[in-house]
Each structure stands twice: as C-alpha cells, then as structure tokens.
Design a protein around this motif. Structure first.
Motif, mmCIF file in Angstrom:
data_model
loop_
_atom_site.group_PDB
_atom_site.id
_atom_site.type_symbol
_atom_site.label_atom_id
_atom_site.label_comp_id
_atom_site.label_asym_id
_atom_site.label_seq_id
_atom_site.Cartn_x
_atom_site.Cartn_y
_atom_site.Cartn_z
ATOM 1 N N ASN A 123 0.828 -1.198 0.000
ATOM 2 C CA ASN A 123 0.000 0.000 0.000
ATOM 3 C C ASN A 123 0.869 1.257 0.000
ATOM 4 O O ASN A 123 1.604 1.505 0.941
ATOM 5 C CB ASN A 123 -0.897 -0.023 1.246
ATOM 6 N N ALA A 129 0.023 4.139 3.042
ATOM 7 C CA ALA A 129 0.002 3.846 4.480
ATOM 8 C C ALA A 129 0.495 5.070 5.271
ATOM 9 O O ALA A 129 1.497 5.690 4.912
ATOM 10 C CB ALA A 129 0.880 2.638 4.767
ATOM 11 N N ARG A 130 -0.230 5.386 6.348
ATOM 12 C CA ARG A 130 0.140 6.533 7.180
ATOM 13 C C ARG A 130 1.168 6.132 8.224
ATOM 14 O O ARG A 130 1.272 4.959 8.595
ATOM 15 C CB ARG A 130 -1.105 7.064 7.892
#
Lengths: 635, 175
Positions: free
Chosen positions: A144, A147-148
């Motif tokens: 991903n 993503a944070r």
C-alpha cells in the motif's frame, strides 16, 4: 485526506475491474449483452487509477511526512524534481505507476479499438480487467503506497543518491509504459483466442500497442544504458546484469512480435506464432518485474527486494501466463494458417528474423537464470557474465544484422526481382571495411571487426528501400522502418567501435602531473571542495588537450549524508569522434589521486542509434495512425 | 502444430515457476565464507592502536590455547551491539584479540572506553589488507583459532547472545 482519497480511488478501481471482468465473461458466453457497460467500466477504472497516482504525486510534492512511503523515500531538502520522481523511485510507487498505466491502457483500448468484433474487444477488456485485478490485489494487499505513519516523522530518509539523477527519474516510467503496452497485446491475444477471431483486424488493432510499447522499451533501454554509463563511473554501457536483461528480454520479444504482427496484418499468416509471441512478450515483462522485485538474483542494482512481494508476483505470473499458455495449447490447433508463402519472400525473412530474435531471447533468458537452475539441481553456485553473452548472442546478432539488410528488399509472398544487384554496393562497403579492420586493428576481437564491417554495409543498405521512390509519396511507415534499421546499424557501429578502439588508463597522479590516454594529454590542475543542495564533493580540475584547444573536465566524488553514501560523478567531454571519460577516485597518503581515463572513439553512436530506432518507430506509428484516421474519415 | 509441441511452453513454464518458487522459499545466503577455514592464519604484523595494549602478529595466535580473533571498527554500528557479548566471553575466560579495520587510534580508544575493552592485543589495519588476507568482507567478523594458529570457524556479523553456546562448544572442541 489526500492519501485517503488516493487509497479510496484504488479500492474503487479494484472493484470496478472485478465488475468489468464479471460482465465481460457474461458477454463472451452470450448470456448478457454488456458491450457498452464493460467499455464504460474500463474507462472509469482507468480514471480512478490516474486519480490515485495524482494523489501520490501530490503527497510527494508536498513532502507529507505522515505518509510512510514519503518518509522512506524523500526529504524536505531534496530538489523538487527528485521529490516528484521519488513518488515512483520505490517499490510501492512504481507498482502504482504500473497499475495506473495498466488502467489507462484498458481505457484507451475501450475507446479506440472499435474495429474489432464486439466479442473480441470485450474478451480482451476482460483479460485486461483480470490483469488489473491481480495487480490491484498486489498493491492493496502487499504494498500500500498510502500507508500513514503515526506520529509523523520529523524528517524523511531521502532517496538513494545513485538514483538521484534526471535520467533515472524518467527511466523507469518509460520502461513501464513499454511493459504495460505489451499487456494490451497480451489481452488482445487472449481475447482473440477466446473469441476464435485471430485475423488481420486483430493484427491491425494490436500493432499500435506493440509499436508503442516497443518505442518506449527502446528509449528506456537506451536511456538506462547511458545512465549506467555516466553515473556508475565504470565506463561500460552494458553489463548483462539481471536487471538490464530484465528489460532487454521483453524488448527482444516485442521486436519479434512487431515483425510477426506486420505479417499477420499484411498477409493473414503466422497466426499461432504471433499469438504465442504476444503471450511471451508480456510474460517477459512480468518475469522482468519479478526478477527485479523479488531479489532472487544478485544484481548491482537490487532495489526494493522483498521475498513476500516476490511470492505475490510469482503467483500472478503463474496464474496469467499459465492460463494464457493453456488457452494457447487448446486453441492453437484451430487457428488456420492463412496465405502460404515461398521460401524466399518477405514473410520468410521475417520468420527467420523471429527465429533469430527468439533464440537470442532464449540465450539471454538462460544466461540470466542459469545460476539459479544450476543451484536448484546441484547446489553449486556460479555466475554467468559478459563473456558467455557476447560469445553466444554476438554471432547471432551479426546474422540478424545481415538479415536487416536483405529483409526489407524482399517482396511479399514470392521474390521475383533480383535483389542481389541492389545489395552489391552495401556488400562492397562491408567487405572493404572487414579487410581494413583485419589489417589495421589486429588487436580487436573478431566480433568487433565483423560488427564494424556489418555497420559499414548496413548503413547504406538501410537506405536502399527508399531509393527510386518519391520521398513525399513514400509512406511514413516505410521511412520509419528505414530509419529504425539505420539506427540499429549506427548502434552496432558504436558498440563495435567502443570495443575495438577504446583506450583506458588507470593511474595515481599528483597535482600538476600530466598523463596521456589515446591522443589526449590530461593535466591534473587542481582539486577543490564543492557543495551541492544535499551533498558535498571533492572536485578535480583536468585540462585535456590534443593539438590545439583545451577542454576542462571536472569529475567529482560526492558524499551524501542521508543516507551516507559516496558516488563518483564522471566528467565526460563529447567530441565529434568520441568521448573522453574521466573519473576521480580516492587519495593516498602521499597526496596522489586515483584517476581513471578512457578515450572512447565513436561511443556516442550507441545511444544515437537507440534514439534513431525510437524515432523510426515513432514515424511508423504516426504513419499507421494517419492511415487508419483517413480510413475512418472515408467511411 | 502437434499436441506435444503446443504443451511444451506450459511444461517449460511450470519448471521455471518451480525454480523461482524454490528460490523464494530458500533465499540465497549472501554471506561470503572465507577460503581459509581449516587453514593457517596468513602471516601479518600489525602495529598497536593503544599505548598500553600490544599490537598483533600472526605468531601471537599460535600459543597452544584456542582464542578468538575479532575484526571491529569504531565506525561500525553492529560492533556496539556486539561489545557486551564479547565482554561476556572474556568473563568466561576466552582469550580475544582484535583488529581495528580502517580506523584511527583516537577513535578506537574512545570506542573502547565507552563500550568496554575485551581484547588482549589490538592491531591496526588501516588499509584492510590483513582483513582481505583473512578472507573477511566486513565488520564485525570473528574467527575461532585453535592452539596451532589454524582458523576453525568464521562467524560473519555480530555475535549474538544466542550464538554463545555454539561459540563455547566450538572452543571446547578445539581445545
């Protein structure tokens, strides 16, 4: 919010491709008329992917340090270009780029390929949706990009300085456009085999995709080769590194496909073979991506290596390629071969061309993976290097080059005209060059002598198809072919000249000393510290002269702090007859500096040729596009 | 096209995919093993790094008692992690000699003051020449050398606490 919007668009795109796949299966089976919905879904899906990628560019441009990918690959003080390039200079971003190009290709296919039967087009769109679905799953499940990171990092970790270069910023996207363009050829082949519709219409629909992909691959490989040449500082232009081979293999397959698709379009022949090549070409793109991403082969540029991701890619590769080959095994028997042709004809020339290219592809493939196969069987470790590739692929490439002179002069179906007369002058050129090479440069390898002779004959021979034609009424595609073939000859000239004439000098020099390399005298005039936006360097000042005039070269050794890395920036001066290539190394205790010098006559022809090949492809593309546009207007 | 020929690509593909899968399951071991295991330590003589600790010669390693030869550097981050483990080994009575790789004397002194000094002798190898002769490709690396000066084991990378039993067993074996 930007990252979340991108992620949401990706999920939506994945859902749309699932729906598209489902509807296209119904359409092909004849249970539901879904032509328009499938095409609309493909277009919206492409738009969603484009949106997601724009969001990624935006978080990189703003250096949003709450996104993990930005933290790992960017830095607030990086030059803006590299901030943006950082978006695809890493695994997650480059996979998103891949998915975006895949989505946009599906959208373009849905928009432009109306000449195909509805069943073939929808089956091809279904195949494209299946590809997209797999890569979406890969992206969302294993890599991903959005993503944070909580809490946000105070500063980013930067980008590998070796990759911090304008050439490299645009090199991967160029190759990706090529890889993914081949995915459309793959989908079209699968669609046509499913619908049982392998014919000239299919070839005409497939050709622009193959041609486009091939142009991008050509330019990408050319740029990558020049990048390695001036950035890595070792003076070579091709290393037979697994990562380089990963881009060469799809190019070889695409080159073969480009020619066999022309036969299918013009003469309705070579059906099964063309379908096979379309499957192989995209398989090679996937194998290439897999090799680079999984790290199963040791390479000088192993980026983004991760076995889990490798497993995922291997799964995708296995599913798509085995499904396509299984389809081929079932359907190839029912593909009736079209018009017959004589042993001496343009078709036959292209068949030989295809065989040679396929054998070279096999050689590169085996050479790249041989260490792996041997280790699997016997546990023994070994490596395969340039000597194998040059010795085995070189002579075949020379044969291919000779065919390059003959093939375009042959006519379709049956050769009635005497072509030997047309080849007399080029053959004379080649023979003279060969004799001169054997007398004047006995120290050069046989391969480079034959290469020089081949180039001497091939450059005039590539113009022969244009002789006697009205230049304004000659189709652009013919111009394109002649220029592309000439580009190949120019590249061969550069490669052969580089290996036959290069002189190298490795010394340690004190300030004020002068060393010679080839016709040059190079004086070491100064050494000074310099600083760039995110690096410091030691820079040498070299005054190079041969006869009149002095050129100043400033090679550097750069030190990057984040991450701590040292790189050599070669200084290269280009002249009409070659390049002077200089690299400064470390200093020793007595104040001497390592200095590497190369004089490389005619080396620039390698990349000039690559550019010409790409330009020829572009002309052919424009020619075909104009013709089909006129046809559409006439209807 | 005959049926067998049409199935050929898929058979080849399965074989290739199988090989790929095998390598993914069994990743390549990138450590470079020295060719010198079970052979005598090559001859060398390195100057001292610290004023109160002796330098190191190859003959110092054949004293009739097994010992460890540890390659380290003050600029090497994993060496910091390894320092307490080396200290533990020293407390268990293992003799350890060190070679400081591409280092300067002041930095080595500061490093040992901060992280502890487990070494009986330390030689300085500013150009990595001895390191290369030993067949070592990085720091930290540790060799077990038996009483006759023959290399018995090469440990690439930092010694972890979990490696201690293996190291001790190996030392016991060559005693």
């Amino acid at each position: 919010m930007i990252a979340e919007a991108g992620l949401a668009a990706l999920w939506l795109a994945a859902a749309l491709s699932l729906l598209g796949l489902f509807l296209s299966v119904l359409h092909v089976r004849g249970t539901l008329e879904a032509d328009r919905p499938v095409r609309a879904l493909a277009i919206v899906q492409g738009a969603m992917c484009l949106f997601a990628f724009s969001m990624l560019l935006l978080v990189f441009a703003r250096t949003d340090l709450s996104v993990a990918l930005v933290v790992e690959n960017s830095h607030s003080e990086k030059p803006f270009l590299y901030k943006v390039a950082g978006a695809w200079g890493n695994h997650e971003g480059s996979m998103l780029l891949w998915v975006m190009v895949l989505g946009l290709s599906g959208a373009a296919l849905a928009t432009f390929s109306r000449q195909l039967s509805s069943r073939t087009l929808i089956a091809a769109l279904g195949a494209q949706a299946a590809l997209a679905l797999g890569f979406h799953a890969f992206l969302l499940g294993a890599s991903n990009p959005f993503a944070r990171l909580n809490p946000a990092a105070p500063e980013g970790r930067g980008l590998n300085p070796l990759l911090q270069d304008p050439g490299l910023a645009f090199h991967p996207p160029t190759l990706y456009l090529g890889y993914v363009g081949l995915s459309v050829a793959f989908s079209l082949a699968v669609g046509a085999m499913l619908a049982g519709d392998v014919d000239r219409r299919l070839a005409r629909a497939m050709r622009p995709w193959v041609l486009g992909a091939w142009i991008f691959l050509t330019l990408g490989i050319t740029a990558g080769s020049y990048w390695a040449y001036y950035e890595l500082g070792w003076g070579g232009w091709w290393f037979w590194d697994p990562v380089e081979n990963a881009s060469l293999m799809p190019w070889l397959a695409a080159t073969a496909l480009l020619h066999s698709v022309a036969v299918l379009a013009a003469r309705n022949a070579l059906k099964a073979w063309t379908m096979m090549l379309a499957v192989i070409a995209f398989s090679m793109s996937m194998v290439g991506t897999f090799l680079v991403r999984s790290g199963i082969l040791t390479s000088v540029h192993a980026f983004a290596v991760d076995p889990t991701r490798g497993a995922f890619l291997l799964l995708l590769l296995g599913i798509y390629v085995s499904a396509a080959f299984a389809l081929f095994a079932v359907r190839a028997g029912s593909l009736r071969e079209g018009a017959p042709f004589e042993p001496v004809s343009r078709e036959a020339g292209i068949v030989v061309n295809n065989l040679l290219l396929t054998v070279i592809l096999g050689i590169v493939f085996i050479g790249t993976l041989y260490p792996l196969f041997v280790e699997a069987l016997s546990g023994e470790k070994l490596s395969v290097g340039a000597p194998y590739f040059n010795a085995v692929a070189g002579p075949l490439a020379i044969l291919l080059g000779i065919l390059l002179a003959v093939g375009p002069l042959l006519s379709w179906r049956r050769e009635g005209r005497p072509i030997l007369r047309k080849l007399a002058l080029p053959a004379l050129f080649a023979a003279t060059a060969l004799v001169i090479a054997f007398l004047a440069i006995p120290q050069a390898s046989p391969l480079s002598k034959f290469g020089l002779a081949l180039a001497a004959g091939l450059i005039p021979a590539s113009l022969v198809p244009l002789i006697g034609r009205n230049p304004l009424r000659t189709p652009l595609a013919t111009w394109g072919m002649a220029i592309a073939h000439m580009g190949a000859a120019v590249s061969v000239a550069g490669m052969a000249a580089d290996s036959a004439f290069t002189t190298e000098r490795l010394t340690a020099v004190k300030l004020g000393e002068t060393v010679s390399v080839g016709p040059w005298l190079v004086a070491f005039q100064g050494i000074s510290p310099v600083a760039g936006p995110n690096w410091t360097a030691v820079e040498a000042e070299l005054h190079a002269s041969r006869g009149g005039g002095v050129s100043v070269l400033r090679p550097q050794t750069r030190f990057f702090t984040s991450p701590p890395t040292e790189t050599n920036e070669a200084a290269i001066d280009t002249f009409l007859n070659g390049q002077l290539y200089t690299v400064i190394g470390r200093s020793d205790e007595e104040g001497r500096w390592q200095l590497r010098l190369w004089w490389k006559p005619l080396v620039t022809l390698i990349w000039l040729g690559g550019g010409l090949i790409g330009f020829g492809g572009l002309l052919a593309f424009a020619g075909h596009a104009r013709r089909s546009w006129r046809k559409r207007l006439a209807q | 096209m005959s049926r067998g020929l049409r199935l050929l690509p898929i058979i080849l593909l399965i074989w290739i995919l199988g090989t790929f899968a095998w390598r993914l399951i069994q990743p390549d071991d990138p450590t470079i093993r020295s060719q010198l295991v079970n052979r005598e330590v090559p001859e060398f003589a390195l100057p001292a790094v610290l004023p109160n600790t002796a330098g190191l010669k190859s003959t110092d390693l054949a004293t009739g008692k097994p010992r460890l030869l540890n390659l380290f550097a003050s600029w090497c981050v994993p060496c910091i992690g390894e320092a307490p483990v080396l200290d533990e080994l020293r407390k268990r009575g293992v003799a350890i000699d060190g070679i400081a790789i591409r280092d300067n004397n002041g930095a080595v002194g500061a490093f040992l003051n901060r992280h502890g000094n487990p070494y009986e002798r330390i030689g300085s190898d500013p150009t990595s020449r001895t390191q290369l002769a030993l067949g070592s490709s990085g720091v930290p690396e540790t060799f077990i050398i038996d009483g006759k000066g023959v290399i018995r084991l090469q440990h690439v990378g930092a010694i972890e606490r979990s490696d201690l039993p293996r190291i001790m067993a190996e030392l016991e074996k060559v005693r």
